[in-house]
Write a protein that holds these residues in place. Structure first.
Motif, PDB file in Angstrom:
ATOM      1  N   PRO A   1       0.827  -1.215   0.000  1.00 38.27           N
ATOM      2  CA  PRO A   1       0.000   0.000   0.000  1.00 38.27           C
ATOM      3  C   PRO A   1       0.860   1.263   0.000  1.00 38.27           C
ATOM      4  O   PRO A   1       1.927   1.310   0.616  1.00 38.27           O
ATOM      5  CB  PRO A   1      -0.795  -0.109   1.301  1.00 38.27           C
TER       6      PRO A   1
ATOM      7  N   ASP B   1      -3.379   4.848  -1.631  1.00 35.98           N
ATOM      8  CA  ASP B   1      -4.305   3.814  -1.176  1.00 35.98           C
ATOM      9  C   ASP B   1      -5.006   4.238   0.112  1.00 35.98           C
ATOM     10  O   ASP B   1      -6.221   4.081   0.265  1.00 35.98           O
ATOM     11  CB  ASP B   1      -3.567   2.497  -0.939  1.00 35.98           C
ATOM     12  N   TYR B   2      -4.232   4.783   1.050  1.00 36.85           N
ATOM     13  CA  TYR B   2      -4.827   5.206   2.322  1.00 36.85           C
ATOM     14  C   TYR B   2      -5.721   6.421   2.141  1.00 36.85           C
ATOM     15  O   TYR B   2      -6.773   6.538   2.792  1.00 36.85           O
ATOM     16  CB  TYR B   2      -3.722   5.484   3.349  1.00 36.85           C
TER      17      TYR B   2
ATOM     18  N   LEU C   1     -10.469  -1.551   4.960  1.00 34.36           N
ATOM     19  CA  LEU C   1      -9.271  -1.375   5.776  1.00 34.36           C
ATOM     20  C   LEU C   1      -9.607  -1.906   7.168  1.00 34.36           C
ATOM     21  O   LEU C   1     -10.369  -1.293   7.916  1.00 34.36           O
ATOM     22  CB  LEU C   1      -8.868   0.098   5.861  1.00 34.36           C
TER      23      LEU C   1
ATOM     24  N   ARG D   1       1.580  -8.568   5.998  1.00 35.93           N
ATOM     25  CA  ARG D   1       0.455  -8.316   5.100  1.00 35.93           C
ATOM     26  C   ARG D   1      -0.671  -9.309   5.395  1.00 35.93           C
ATOM     27  O   ARG D   1      -0.452 -10.334   6.047  1.00 35.93           O
ATOM     28  CB  ARG D   1       0.896  -8.423   3.641  1.00 35.93           C
TER      29      ARG D   1
ATOM     30  N   THR E   1      -7.536 -12.188   1.459  1.00 33.15           N
ATOM     31  CA  THR E   1      -7.587 -11.262   0.322  1.00 33.15           C
ATOM     32  C   THR E   1      -8.396 -11.858  -0.830  1.00 33.15           C
ATOM     33  O   THR E   1      -9.243 -11.187  -1.442  1.00 33.15           O
ATOM     34  CB  THR E   1      -6.165 -10.935  -0.162  1.00 33.15           C
TER      35      THR E   1
ATOM     36  N   PHE F   1      -7.207  -4.391   2.877  1.00 39.75           N
ATOM     37  CA  PHE F   1      -6.014  -3.798   3.475  1.00 39.75           C
ATOM     38  C   PHE F   1      -6.107  -4.012   4.975  1.00 39.75           C
ATOM     39  O   PHE F   1      -7.207  -4.007   5.548  1.00 39.75           O
ATOM     40  CB  PHE F   1      -5.923  -2.300   3.171  1.00 39.75           C
TER      41      PHE F   1
END
Length: 466
Positions: A30, A34-35, A251, A272, A278, A290
């Motif tokens: 990320p 992305d955030y 998230l 991760r 995922t 995420f």
């Protein structure tokens, strides 16, 4: 060769061109963008530990965390499972009373060390025939008084710090400052509970997945009843449903860094999410997963929103996360005991303080139908000495223990072994010692060694010879 696909009308559908990252095992690190996307249009899910840690944090870290949650309010969503776990755990001494409990535990450990040192000095005077030597006794008494003053100062500081960090007025929900802030942030942002029929099915699915070691939550099935062990899967199932409904990237903020949630970090790569999670989210909802820890959330939110989060708050949370990732020697022994003796109660210091047990307190107490065993955990680099376990006789007598077991990282000196024999003779309780090296805690042989040692102490008959 590319295989052709057709729609219901028979028209040929051209396959989507694949790229380097179009693979289930691929993972893209990320980045800031992305955030930014997650903070503006994603689904920010808070795990139970994020909420409970507001009670365990000091005042500064608590304020910084609440500042970040307030900024993310429009994106936050809480699975109903998180809410249930929050209320079930909130009143534990290790949560709402965290600071006072830890202060009491630390002061008890200091008192224990003080008694051990004092007893060792008195024994030395006797062993070298100086008990009646005025100069020797006066010298030791002066130093003992100095030591007592230092310990008194330390305990005063620890207790004062606990009072500064402990939240006031948490006994009533109306005056609890954490609940006041959380109600403001989370109002209207909590998911619905599963209907009863769905819950029954989900519990069965959790058990079947755990048997196949499908994440998340299979680690909890080692030492918990199904209703509690299934908690992580129920949380995950509710996330899957909400993500599918919203079609939003997720998230997940969690301090739970067990390997049934994360692929651990290495010296070259960050931690991760587990690949299975995922893939499952992508298949179910068509969105991306995420995951961050609370310290990472504060770091990213501080950078993106310019919140002036104190770096010490980030470091405080990161330290707690590392301790959760790498449990202490004593915590590992506790976990092993709970896995091997599910029919027994295994109480740690927090549990015993909650029950009003007075010092000297065993590090762990195993309450079996036939026996109560005190476990003393010694993570020493040097051999355990006789004076290190001088208090065992008093501990056995005060708490009515049928047996005492010393679990140590290093060997016992001959004097310590003789001390254990003496405890067995004088109290008629069993006494034993087992050595388990901290580098072999996950080894099957260590589990078997500990199991056999405890089982030998369970039947309260003749004292065990050390």
């Amino acid at each position: 060769m590319t295989e052709e696909h057709h729609d219901t009308a028979g028209a040929t559908i051209q396959p989507t061109p694949r790229g380097l990252f179009d693979c289930n095992d691929a993972y893209r690190t990320p980045i800031r963008e992305d955030y930014e996307h997650l903070f503006t249009s994603g689904l920010v899910v808070l795990d139970t530990n994020v909420l409970l840690n507001l009670y365990r944090s000091n005042n500064r870290t608590r304020k910084d965390t609440l500042s970040v949650l307030g900024k993310l309010r429009d994106r936050i969503w809480i699975p109903h499972q998180v809410l249930s776990e929050f209320w079930r755990n909130r009143d534990l001494p290790s949560v709402r009373g965290h600071h006072r409990t830890k202060a009491k535990e630390t002061c008890a450990a200091l008192d224990k060390a003080h008694r051990s040192i004092s007893d060792a000095l008195d024994r030395w005077l006797r062993d070298v025939h100086l008990s009646n030597d005025t100069n020797a006794r006066a010298h030791l008494n002066r130093d003992k008084e100095s030591m007592e003053n230092v310990l008194t100062s330390l305990k005063s500081f620890i207790q004062a710090q606990a009072e500064r960090d402990a939240l006031k007025d948490t006994s009533a929900t109306q005056s609890d400052p954490v609940l006041t802030e959380l109600d403001r942030v989370l109002h209207g942002r909590v998911g619905e509970p599963f209907p009863e029929t769905t819950l029954v099915t989900a519990l069965q699915e959790a058990k079947e997945r755990a048997d196949k070691r499908i994440p998340p939550g299979y680690e909890d099935f080692k030492d918990k009843p199904i209703e509690k062990a299934a908690g992580d899967y129920l949380l995950w199932a509710q996330i899957l449903d909400e993500a599918e409904r919203r079609k939003s990237d997720v998230l997940l903020v969690t301090g739970d860094v067990k390997p049934d949630w994360w692929i651990p970090a290495t010296s070259h790569t960050p931690a991760r999410p587990r690949t299975e999670l995922t893939v499952e989210l992508r298949k179910k909802a068509g969105v991306q997963l995420f995951m961050v820890t609370p310290s990472q959330l504060l770091t990213q939110a501080n950078e993106i929103f310019n919140l002036r989060v104190d770096e010490r708050s980030v470091n405080d949370l990161a330290t707690a996360e590392r301790e959760h990732t790498y449990p202490s020697y004593g915590q590992a022994i506790q976990s092993m005991l709970r896995q091997q003796f599910p029919q027994a109660q295994v109480l740690n210091l927090d549990d015993q303080f909650e029950k009003g047990v007075r010092p000297p307190i065993p590090d762990l107490t195993v309450i079996h139908s036939d026996s109560t065993i005190g476990i003393e955990v010694k993570k020493y680099t040097q051999p355990v000495r006789g004076e290190d376990i001088e208090y065992l006789k008093k501990m056995v007598e005060e708490h009515g223990l049928n047996a005492v077991l010393v679990v140590s990282h290093s060997p016992l000196t001959p004097a310590a072994r003789e001390r254990l024999r003496s405890v067995a003779r004088e109290t008629r309780a069993k006494a034993a010692w087992v050595r388990i090296n901290s580098t072999r805690l996950d080894d099957l042989a260590s589990y078997e060694t500990l199991r056999m040692s405890v089982e030998s102490l369970i039947t309260p008959e003749a004292p065990e010879e050390v």
